[in-house]
Scaffold this active site. Structure first.
Site, PDB file in Angstrom:
ATOM      1  N   ASP A 182      45.552  24.243  52.848  1.00  0.00           N
ATOM      2  CA  ASP A 182      45.351  25.403  51.996  1.00  0.00           C
ATOM      3  C   ASP A 182      46.378  26.492  52.317  1.00  0.00           C
ATOM      4  O   ASP A 182      46.624  26.792  53.496  1.00  0.00           O
ATOM      5  CB  ASP A 182      43.934  25.941  52.254  1.00  0.00           C
ATOM      6  CG  ASP A 182      43.530  27.004  51.254  1.00  0.00           C
ATOM      7  OD1 ASP A 182      43.450  26.688  50.061  1.00  0.00           O
ATOM      8  OD2 ASP A 182      43.293  28.163  51.666  1.00  0.00           O
ATOM      9  N   GLU A 184      49.658  22.777  50.089  1.00  0.00           N
ATOM     10  CA  GLU A 184      49.534  23.628  48.916  1.00  0.00           C
ATOM     11  C   GLU A 184      50.473  24.799  49.169  1.00  0.00           C
ATOM     12  O   GLU A 184      50.144  25.721  49.914  1.00  0.00           O
ATOM     13  CB  GLU A 184      48.105  24.147  48.746  1.00  0.00           C
ATOM     14  CG  GLU A 184      47.972  24.971  47.476  1.00  0.00           C
ATOM     15  CD  GLU A 184      47.050  26.176  47.560  1.00  0.00           C
ATOM     16  OE1 GLU A 184      46.597  26.640  46.512  1.00  0.00           O
ATOM     17  OE2 GLU A 184      46.782  26.686  48.677  1.00  0.00           O
TER      18      GLU A 184
HETATM   19  C1  GLC Z   1      43.927  28.197  47.831  1.00  0.00           C
HETATM   20  C2  GLC Z   1      42.742  27.539  47.194  1.00  0.00           C
HETATM   21  C3  GLC Z   1      41.936  28.577  46.495  1.00  0.00           C
HETATM   22  C4  GLC Z   1      41.468  29.598  47.511  1.00  0.00           C
HETATM   23  C5  GLC Z   1      42.651  30.197  48.257  1.00  0.00           C
HETATM   24  C6  GLC Z   1      42.218  30.962  49.463  1.00  0.00           C
HETATM   25  O1  GLC Z   1      44.824  28.697  46.898  1.00  0.00           O
HETATM   26  O2  GLC Z   1      43.155  26.500  46.353  1.00  0.00           O
HETATM   27  O3  GLC Z   1      40.850  28.030  45.804  1.00  0.00           O
HETATM   28  O4  GLC Z   1      40.774  30.610  46.859  1.00  0.00           O
HETATM   29  O5  GLC Z   1      43.516  29.196  48.718  1.00  0.00           O
HETATM   30  O6  GLC Z   1      41.773  30.116  50.477  1.00  0.00           O
END
Ligand code: GLC
Length: 538
Positions: free
Chosen positions: A203, A272
């Site tokens: 994340d 991500e």
């Molecule tokens: C990422 C996740 C999202 C979350 C954010 C904070 O972007 O995909 O859903 O709110 O991180 O953890």
């Protein structure tokens, strides 16, 4: 293909745990619910599943605020339920990727509580980013950083200091300059690797390191950043900032590479990382870093042959020099549902069907978000029902509309088999979703579900005989994009995928009969209809 790691060509299905299947009727999806539905996923033909966070959490951001990284929240089950689910998935040949949230914890995490209790200047505070405020009395935030979810990225605590949270105030950012943080995360990774997980989805992988001195964001940039992008993301989540994509994040992933490599079985991690170009993204997947990074360029592209072509060119140009393979993403739990993004009603659906065929024909790995295989649309959730912290913090309408619980049964009323009859899902389902349910679509050979099943089955058959490169194919029409993959075995034919993004039918008769099309009758008299796609052996 024997030496190829499993993830290189895997289709991975994203399970948004809260909204997938609710076994106990509390309205929220859980691990036992996932276990019950694993045969559906095996039958769909995916290779892996990615589970969004199910750890102990007060759910301020629906699990992305972790209070204990080594335990399952009772809302979702227990470590024993997890182990059972994992064993069943493996039994069915499905790999399991879990979400890891290293940028921030919950404000209920024992480290954060200890930091509050210990006070300014303590070693406990140094695991997070605490600073004194600005102004004579320190009453102003330490800098001008804004939370991705809206409002300032700093919250003041009782003794006057401020802590940084790039997201919700319930998600304090760790200080990755502190070696204790890195050691703790290595231990957390090992905890789950020892249990047998196949990989991690990281994340906010681009957020861990902050520019030293925490400089202000340029005022001009700050003022321009409030719009939502076409995919429904805040521009703030994407633009260059002193807290995104700092060089030091790569040290973290080099270390994680070594941790993953110390286990058997091609364990992997996918970043991500919302970064502006394919080239920047490729830095996360250099040989000594992570195995994959989500290629969001694909979901950010509009319905345009020129844009899709560009994404394909840029993606390969970026991944090939670092020896990595590409990934393709059409949707996830943070963006507007695919069918809605591409247009209203049948047009959006036709385009989503075609985009799925294109994605599944490309070399590399594809990520499918739960419900996209059912063509679920974005739902305009009533204000009173909205749950996303983004909405609460003024950062936009929120992401609830793509997180509606899955309809499984063709019933007349909610919960459509999501939970036991009589239970109320945590987000309301539209009353007509019986028609979109898995049960309804299983009976319809022309449904989105039928298309995904056919495409995934065919992909599995074809991939071992196809090369890892694509060649863009000129079809004589600017609104059409097409690409080919050559056969790896002599005497066999390759695969050509043609997508018509234009308004008129285009000739495809020279390619022979399609082996799969995006819908019934979209190829007729040797021509491919607008908004349609086909796979050909050529
Ligand atoms: C990422 C996740 C999202 C979350 C954010 C904070 O972007 O995909 O859903 O709110 O991180 O953890």
């Amino acid at each position: 293909m024997t030496n190829v790691p499993w993830w290189r060509h895997a289709v991975c299905y994203q399970i948004y745990v809260r909204s997938f299947a609710d076994s106990d009727g509390d309205g929220v999806g859980d691990l036992a619910g996932i276990a019950q539905r694993l045969p559906y996923l095996a039958d769909l033909g995916v290779d892996a599943i990615w589970l969004t966070p199910f750890y102990r959490s007060p759910q301020a951001d629906h699990g992305y605020d972790v209070a204990d990284y080594r335990d399952v929240d009772p809302l979702f089950g227990s470590l024993a339920t997890f182990d059972e689910m994992l064993a069943q998935a493996h039994e069915l040949g499905l790999r399991v990727i879990v979400d890891i949230v290293p940028n921030h914890s919950s404000d209920q995490h024992e480290w954060f509580r200890a930091a509050l209790a210990a006070g300014p200047g303590s070693p406990e505070r140094e695991r997070y980013v605490f600073r004194d405020g600005r102004g004579a009395d320190g009453g102003k935030p330490p800098n001008n950083w804004q939370s991705v979810f809206g409002g300032p990225a700093w919250t003041q605590v009782d003794d006057g200091q401020w802590y940084l949270h790039l997201f919700d105030s319930g998600q304090p950012d760790f200080d990755w300059d502190n070696p204790e943080v890195g050691d703790e995360f290595e231990s957390i990774l090992r905890f789950w690797l020892d249990r047998g997980v196949d990989g991690f989805r990281i994340d906010v992988a681009h957020g861990l390191a902050k520019e030293s001195g925490l400089p202000d964001v340029d005022e001009f940039v700050l003022a321009a950043a409030d719009d939502l992008t076409p995919s429904g993301l805040s521009a703030r989540a994407l633009a260059a900032r002193p807290y995104w994509d700092q060089p030091a994040v790569h040290d973290v992933y080099r270390r994680w590479h070594r941790v993953l490599g110390s286990y058997e079985g091609d364990r992997m991690a996918i970043a991500e990382a919302w970064v502006p170009t394919a080239e920047t993204l490729a830095r996360y997947i250099r040989r000594d870093e992570l195995q994959q990074a989500f290629n969001f360029l694909w979901l950010q592209a509009e319905w345009s042959a020129a844009q899709f072509r560009q994404v394909i060119v840029d993606t390969f140009a970026a991944v090939e020099p670092v020896g990595a393979s590409p990934t393709w993403v059409l949707a996830n739990h943070d963006v507007i549902r695919t069918v809605t993004r591409y247009g209203d009603g049948p047009v959006g659906v036709a385009r989503a069907r075609s985009a799925a065929l294109a994605m599944l024909a490309l070399p590399g790995s594809a990520y499918v978000y739960q419900g996209d295989e059912l063509g679920l649309p974005q739902i305009d959730v009533a204000e009173a029902d909205r749950q996303d912290p983004t909405w609460r913090r003024g950062g936009g309408v929120g992401r609830d509309g793509c997180r509606i619980p899955i309809p499984w049964a063709a019933d007349d009323a909610p919960p459509f088999g999501f939970g036991p009859n009589g239970s109320a899902p945590w987000l309301p389902q539209p009353s007509d979703w019986g028609a979109r349910s898995v049960a309804s679509q299983e009976r319809d050979p022309e449904s989105m579900l039928a298309l995904y099943r056919s495409a995934l089955r065919l992909r599995r058959e074809l991939v071992p005989g196809l090369g890892d490169r694509v060649t863009l194919v000129e079809r004589g029409a600017a609104d059409v994009f097409a690409f080919a993959r050559a056969a790896t075995r002599p005497g066999e034919s390759g695969l050509v995928c043609v997508v018509n993004c234009g308004a008129a039918a285009v000739p495809v008769g020279d390619l022979g009969e399609p082996i799969l099309t995006s819908g019934p009758g979209v190829v007729s008299d040797g021509a491919l209809a607008p908004d349609a796609a086909g796979w050909f052996r050529a």
